[in-house]
Design a protein around this motif. Sequence first.
Motif, mmCIF file in Angstrom:
data_model
loop_
_atom_site.group_PDB
_atom_site.id
_atom_site.type_symbol
_atom_site.label_atom_id
_atom_site.label_comp_id
_atom_site.label_asym_id
_atom_site.label_seq_id
_atom_site.Cartn_x
_atom_site.Cartn_y
_atom_site.Cartn_z
ATOM 1 N N THR A 62 0.824 -1.215 0.000
ATOM 2 C CA THR A 62 0.000 0.000 0.000
ATOM 3 C C THR A 62 0.858 1.266 0.000
ATOM 4 O OG1 THR A 62 -0.307 -0.303 2.382
ATOM 5 C CG2 THR A 62 -2.084 -1.043 0.956
ATOM 6 N N GLN B 227 -1.127 3.047 -4.574
ATOM 7 C CA GLN B 227 -2.184 3.745 -3.847
ATOM 8 C C GLN B 227 -3.592 3.521 -4.395
ATOM 9 O OE1 GLN B 227 0.679 6.645 -3.770
ATOM 10 N NE2 GLN B 227 1.254 5.371 -2.027
ATOM 11 N N PHE C 216 -6.250 -2.320 6.053
ATOM 12 C CA PHE C 216 -5.831 -1.697 4.788
ATOM 13 C C PHE C 216 -7.041 -1.260 3.968
ATOM 14 C CE2 PHE C 216 -2.539 -4.548 6.254
ATOM 15 C CZ PHE C 216 -1.435 -3.709 6.226
#
Length: 310
Positions: free
Chosen positions: A153, A157, A183
Amino acid sequence: VDLSVSWLGLAMANPLYNASGVMCRSVAELEQVRTSAAGAVITKSCTPQPRVGNPEPRYCATPLGSINSMGLPNAGYPYYRDYARSYPYAAGKPLFLSLSGMTLDENLDMLRDLAAAELLCLPEVNLSCPNLPGKPQLGYDFQACSEALTQITRVYQGPFGVKLPPYFDQVHFAQMAAVLNAFPGLRFVTCINSIGNGLVIDVERESVVIKPKDGLGGLGGSYVLPTALANVREFYRLLPDKHVVGCGGINSGREAFMHILAGATVVQIGSCLYEEGEGAFARILDELSALMVQKGYQRLDDFRGKLKTL
Ligand code: RRO
């Protein structure tokens, strides 16, 4: 009836597509899926460099499904990225790109490149290949998954998903869900990859049926349907802000209905597609439509996730 699905800002005419690994290694195969009745397309899991994979025979179908130990044969990440570059997104069939680096760094390298390419395809990061001798499935190591997702991550993005192995214990569902829920950029989980390291035996030949790993391989098809449904339903409940993609044991409209009833947003076809060819999509869609008409459902939202308990 209306089989369309809107999710992740994507519009699909129907919820069916290929499971990664099946009919998606070459451009010719990918085009077979794209020009079929499927609602989307996903590429074969790739590594930065091309791989020939494990020695043959490495796939075998049985009356109840399939066993494979392909060993990640693929044309290399740039091949699939280039396919994604020229892909006709405007035609309305989303493209997913499956990534399965041999190391976290390989996954990060591919994801960095994909982010820079600014394509409309979405990555599905494979955390669950069961067929690499000496390499455990990352999805069974919760701490390693958490660390991998942290780094993924950072470099990527956009929205993405992961392909999970099957879990067999309620504590493991909860532990993996806790990892995944940390996440928000992780938008979907695909449940399930093949059940790893099964053994199919041919009684006449008194032999294994595939060569790699002395016959051990990942099981797909009818063998795995109840396990797939359990994983879809548990993650549907435990990941309220994410989508679950159902995969495992869909041979007809009835199993597609089961996956969606258990909570799947969309579903993938693996073993059945391998055996039947791309005509499987139109047949399963016809069967799903007929079942919905019989039950009085007009759209998938009418029953998605509404599995009853006793
Ligand atoms: O290529 C394979 O052996 C393979 C992979 Br990467 C995977 O994720 N699942 C599977 O059943 N086979």
